[in-house]
Each structure stands twice: as C-alpha cells, then as structure tokens.
Design a protein around this motif. Structure first.
Motif, mmCIF file in Angstrom:
data_model
loop_
_atom_site.group_PDB
_atom_site.id
_atom_site.type_symbol
_atom_site.label_atom_id
_atom_site.label_comp_id
_atom_site.label_asym_id
_atom_site.label_seq_id
_atom_site.Cartn_x
_atom_site.Cartn_y
_atom_site.Cartn_z
ATOM 1 N N ASP A 100 -1.606 48.884 123.299
ATOM 2 C CA ASP A 100 -2.600 48.375 124.245
ATOM 3 C C ASP A 100 -2.486 49.061 125.598
ATOM 4 O OD1 ASP A 100 -4.833 46.886 124.919
ATOM 5 O OD2 ASP A 100 -3.635 45.209 125.677
ATOM 6 N N GLY A 101 -2.325 50.369 125.575
ATOM 7 C CA GLY A 101 -2.312 51.150 126.805
ATOM 8 C C GLY A 101 -0.983 51.213 127.521
ATOM 9 N N GLN A 102 0.030 50.531 127.019
ATOM 10 C CA GLN A 102 1.342 50.502 127.669
ATOM 11 C C GLN A 102 2.376 51.188 126.785
ATOM 12 O OE1 GLN A 102 1.687 49.015 130.817
ATOM 13 N NE2 GLN A 102 -0.524 48.920 130.612
ATOM 14 N N LEU A 103 3.249 51.971 127.418
ATOM 15 C CA LEU A 103 4.358 52.556 126.680
ATOM 16 C C LEU A 103 5.429 51.495 126.504
ATOM 17 C CD1 LEU A 103 4.785 56.083 128.294
ATOM 18 C CD2 LEU A 103 3.816 55.511 126.067
ATOM 19 N N ASN A 104 5.807 51.256 125.265
ATOM 20 C CA ASN A 104 6.824 50.249 124.951
ATOM 21 C C ASN A 104 8.010 50.929 124.288
ATOM 22 O OD1 ASN A 104 5.631 47.300 125.279
ATOM 23 N ND2 ASN A 104 3.983 48.676 124.663
ATOM 24 N N GLU A 105 9.199 50.577 124.763
ATOM 25 C CA GLU A 105 10.415 51.131 124.204
ATOM 26 C C GLU A 105 10.652 50.567 122.805
ATOM 27 O OE1 GLU A 105 14.983 51.866 125.706
ATOM 28 O OE2 GLU A 105 13.847 50.217 126.562
ATOM 29 N N LYS A 106 11.065 51.441 121.898
ATOM 30 C CA LYS A 106 11.398 51.015 120.546
ATOM 31 C C LYS A 106 12.897 50.780 120.467
ATOM 32 C CE LYS A 106 9.617 53.200 117.170
ATOM 33 N NZ LYS A 106 9.211 54.226 116.215
#
Length: 135
Positions: free
Chosen positions: A42-48
């Motif tokens: 949703d447009g945000q970089l999320n850490e895996k």
C-alpha cells in the motif's frame, strides 16, 4: 495580561506513498537491492522478517505439496516471488500459485489476474500479515 489563543492541531506530515513504478525504479537504480529485505505494501516499504528454520521448512513443505497437487496443469508454484498489485503494492508472499507463462515472468511480475493462490507462513508475523499484508 497575556491572552490564550485556541490551539490548532499540529498537522503531521503524511508518509510518502510509493507507486509500483517508483519502487521498481529504486530497484533498477540499485537504491534497493536483494539485501534490503523489504516489500511494498500500500505504498509503504515494509521490512520483512528474517527467515528462521521452522518458517523455511514450512514454506518448503507447502511448495512441495502444492506442486504435487497441481501436477501438469498450466500453473507454477513460486516461493518468495513478488506479485504486482497496482497501484501501490508488490508483496512477496511465501508461496504463490500463478499462471504458467513461456517467459517465466522475466519482464514483469505476475498480477492479480494471474494468481490462483497466495500463502503466508506465519510463525511470529500473524498479526502483521493479517493487519498489513492481507488488505
């Protein structure tokens, strides 16, 4: 005498929402590499989260089971491969079943219409997977 003025709410800046195109440009330019364990949601970089042995084992077992069930149908089972969901998401599900293509998606990631099943294996990330990734 000092007068008090009504306090206006402080306007906080909104996070910048990346488009899929900008995300891919960051990858192409080297600003993001495979070493950057992130996905666009949703447009945000999320850490895996790092992969631990129980997670890796579950992903492998799921992939093997699905490959056996699919057999020779025109579908492929991928692990940790991106799915393009315009306009602002490129999740990397643990396992996905997608349409088979002669080019093996060399020029573009599968899109929603080419996906038959997505699987997330959650040892410690169930809440995040349900609240952030699922929508």
């Amino acid at each position: 005498m000092q007068t008090l003025e009504a306090q206006r709410p402080i306007a906080l800046p909104r996070p910048y929402a990346l488009s899929i195109e900008k995300y891919h440009a960051m990858v192409a330019s080297g600003a993001l590499t495979e070493d950057d364990k992130v996905e666009l949601l949703d447009g945000q970089l999320n850490e895996k989260m790092p992969t631990n042995p129980p997670h890796a084992s579950s992903v492998y077992a799921t992939r093997r089971l699905l490959e056996r069930l699919i057999g020779d149908r025109e579908m492929a089972v991928y692990t940790e491969r991106p799915i393009s969901l315009p306009p602002r998401s490129v999740p990397e599900p643990d396992v996905s079943v997608v349409d088979m293509r002669p080019d093996n998606y060399v020029h573009a990631h599968p899109t929603a219409g080419q996906v038959h099943l997505l699987v997330e294996v959650a040892n410690e990330t169930l809440r995040t997977d349900r609240k952030v990734k699922l929508p």
